[in-house]
Enzyme design. Sequence first.
Site, PDB file in Angstrom:
ATOM      1  N   SER A   6       2.281  35.418  32.226  1.00 61.64           N
ATOM      2  CA  SER A   6       2.454  34.150  31.534  1.00 61.64           C
ATOM      3  C   SER A   6       1.839  34.208  30.135  1.00 61.64           C
ATOM      4  O   SER A   6       2.258  35.028  29.317  1.00 61.64           O
ATOM      5  CB  SER A   6       1.860  33.022  32.398  1.00 61.64           C
ATOM      6  OG  SER A   6       2.244  31.764  31.912  1.00 61.64           O
ATOM      7  N   ASP A  30      11.730  28.871  36.837  1.00 63.42           N
ATOM      8  CA  ASP A  30      10.626  28.908  35.869  1.00 63.42           C
ATOM      9  C   ASP A  30      11.154  28.489  34.502  1.00 63.42           C
ATOM     10  O   ASP A  30      12.136  29.078  34.022  1.00 63.42           O
ATOM     11  CB  ASP A  30      10.057  30.321  35.809  1.00 63.42           C
ATOM     12  CG  ASP A  30       8.834  30.453  34.913  1.00 63.42           C
ATOM     13  OD1 ASP A  30       8.488  29.493  34.199  1.00 63.42           O
ATOM     14  OD2 ASP A  30       8.225  31.541  34.923  1.00 63.42           O
ATOM     15  N   HIS A  43       7.240  29.822  38.782  1.00 66.21           N
ATOM     16  CA  HIS A  43       6.256  30.392  37.861  1.00 66.21           C
ATOM     17  C   HIS A  43       4.898  30.538  38.556  1.00 66.21           C
ATOM     18  O   HIS A  43       4.475  29.668  39.313  1.00 66.21           O
ATOM     19  CB  HIS A  43       6.094  29.481  36.639  1.00 66.21           C
ATOM     20  CG  HIS A  43       5.175  30.033  35.608  1.00 66.21           C
ATOM     21  ND1 HIS A  43       5.584  30.962  34.676  1.00 66.21           N
ATOM     22  CD2 HIS A  43       3.856  29.814  35.354  1.00 66.21           C
ATOM     23  CE1 HIS A  43       4.569  31.275  33.897  1.00 66.21           C
ATOM     24  NE2 HIS A  43       3.509  30.594  34.296  1.00 66.21           N
TER      25      HIS A  43
END
Length: 313
Positions: free
Chosen positions: A161, A254, A284
């Site tokens: 991320s 996501d 996610h």
Amino acid sequence: MNGPQPSPEMAAVLARLAVEDAGLPDPTTLPASEGRAQAATANERWNVDLPTLASVRNVDVAGPAGPLRCRILVPEGPARGTILFIHGGGWSFCDIDTHERSARLLAIEARATVVSCSYRLAPEHPYPDGLQDCLTVWSALTANAAPFDGLRGPLAVAGDSAGANLAAALMLSEGVAQPDCALLFYGVFDTDFESPSYRECAEGPGLTRTKMQRYWNWYAPQGQRDDPRVAPLRASDADLRRLPPLYLNAAEIDPLRSDSERLFERLAALGRHDEFLLHPGVVHGFMQMTTVLDEARQAHAEAGAAFRRMTNA
């Protein structure tokens, strides 16, 4: 929900989280310190039954604004390289403890030593503070300087991320020694909040478009977002060509999925031979959920295999 649907296993995890987290506020609406505390508590459930390693050592690296906490995770058997792992959390939340189990599994699957590093967090420390800290740790690692003396190459950088964003930014920084490869897990690479995945997954589950907009506002104001070290998809073709071999993955459900898809498409159009894997039916942050989600365990196995493949380790 519209768009892609959770797998049965993912749906069961989401149902569990709905019960466990019922009544909790969106952490991005809280003061940063309170949001961090909530995120730390939420991640405790994923950091149980920690896999056994040959050694775990906490060390400090002298950073621009004070010591940077790092953790050296050495797998059993000969370590065939070293990976700097940069944790996610919207540049604002999480730390080396919230990502402990994931980092350990990466060490085991890659058969490599993993150095998990901390960095200063937004909004108190917006761009470029966190990146500067990652660069400091990377410089010590590539120089084989204390406390990393004795760690073997090949060297890789990895992150999930916002950590993948920082890993990419590190590689796009001028004058930085390039890793032999990079592992970028469901990364933040641009600020197009109208991408296909942002539209499909605007309301989650889990990460939402609004949460990402708040993270971005904490990390980098509008005037900085054309900087490739803030939004790596803004990098020139020449800079992307110079990157080492990359392994990218993405979660199907996501808002950030299109970021990875678009980066991979650009790299392929340049004639590169990078790797990309889309994990279906998951949200996610799913790689945190290795105690309950087979797709998360598989993602670590695939990433570890990619490291060994790209480095011949």
